[in-house]
Design a protein around this motif. Structure first.
Motif, PDB file in Angstrom:
ATOM      1  N   THR A   8       0.824  -1.204   0.000  1.00  0.00           N
ATOM      2  CA  THR A   8       0.000   0.000   0.000  1.00  0.00           C
ATOM      3  C   THR A   8       0.858   1.254   0.000  1.00  0.00           C
ATOM      4  N   LYS A  12      -0.703   5.558   6.551  1.00  0.00           N
ATOM      5  CA  LYS A  12      -1.662   5.100   7.562  1.00  0.00           C
ATOM      6  C   LYS A  12      -0.930   4.829   8.870  1.00  0.00           C
ATOM      7  N   SER A  13      -1.661   4.871   9.963  1.00  0.00           N
ATOM      8  CA  SER A  13      -1.063   4.635  11.278  1.00  0.00           C
ATOM      9  C   SER A  13      -0.747   3.152  11.452  1.00  0.00           C
ATOM     10  N   GLU A  15      -1.678   1.294  13.791  1.00  0.00           N
ATOM     11  CA  GLU A  15      -2.910   0.651  14.227  1.00  0.00           C
ATOM     12  C   GLU A  15      -3.804   0.315  13.035  1.00  0.00           C
ATOM     13  N   GLN A  16      -3.918   1.253  12.082  1.00  0.00           N
ATOM     14  CA  GLN A  16      -4.730   1.013  10.884  1.00  0.00           C
ATOM     15  C   GLN A  16      -4.155  -0.145  10.070  1.00  0.00           C
ATOM     16  N   LEU A  17      -2.841  -0.176   9.950  1.00  0.00           N
ATOM     17  CA  LEU A  17      -2.192  -1.236   9.174  1.00  0.00           C
ATOM     18  C   LEU A  17      -2.397  -2.596   9.833  1.00  0.00           C
ATOM     19  N   LYS A  18      -2.255  -2.652  11.146  1.00  0.00           N
ATOM     20  CA  LYS A  18      -2.455  -3.907  11.861  1.00  0.00           C
ATOM     21  C   LYS A  18      -3.906  -4.356  11.758  1.00  0.00           C
ATOM     22  N   ASP A  19      -4.833  -3.415  11.853  1.00  0.00           N
ATOM     23  CA  ASP A  19      -6.252  -3.741  11.731  1.00  0.00           C
ATOM     24  C   ASP A  19      -6.559  -4.280  10.333  1.00  0.00           C
ATOM     25  N   ALA A  20      -5.972  -3.668   9.303  1.00  0.00           N
ATOM     26  CA  ALA A  20      -6.176  -4.150   7.934  1.00  0.00           C
ATOM     27  C   ALA A  20      -5.652  -5.574   7.783  1.00  0.00           C
ATOM     28  N   GLN A  23      -8.047  -7.939   9.569  1.00  0.00           N
ATOM     29  CA  GLN A  23      -9.291  -8.104   8.814  1.00  0.00           C
ATOM     30  C   GLN A  23      -9.074  -8.965   7.575  1.00  0.00           C
ATOM     31  N   GLU A  45       4.805  -0.807   2.908  1.00  0.00           N
ATOM     32  CA  GLU A  45       4.401   0.544   2.538  1.00  0.00           C
ATOM     33  C   GLU A  45       5.366   1.127   1.506  1.00  0.00           C
TER      34      GLU A  45
END
Length: 78
Positions: A8, A12-13, A15-20, A23, A45
């Motif tokens: 990507t 992004k933070s 936290e956002q990357l880990k959440d992605a 998911q 990234e």
């Protein structure tokens, strides 16, 4: 077992990357019918300037990419 790589544009933070990543694992685990404990995921990234190389090397004309992006120009995203 399955290893998922998300490539990507940076920005992004963590936290956002880990959440992605989490998911993505949940979705693929459900679809393939395998427990999440067998999955791993990485996020790589890239800057906008680097994305053209990523696109040309990993996406364009790659037969293993089953879902192509809605753009064909990795510089303008058109």
């Amino acid at each position: 077992m399955p290893h998922i790589i998300i490539k990507t544009i940076s920005g992004k933070s963590p936290e956002q990357l880990k959440d992605a990543a989490k998911q993505a694992i949940a979705a693929v685990s459900k679809t393939l019918g395998k427990p999440e404990k067998y999955f791993s995921a990485a996020v790589e990234e890239y800057s906008f300037g680097e994305w053209e190389g990523v696109f040309n090397e990993n996406i364009k004309d790659n037969k293993s990419v089953l879902v192509k992006p809605g753009y064909s120009n990795p510089v303008t995203f058109e």
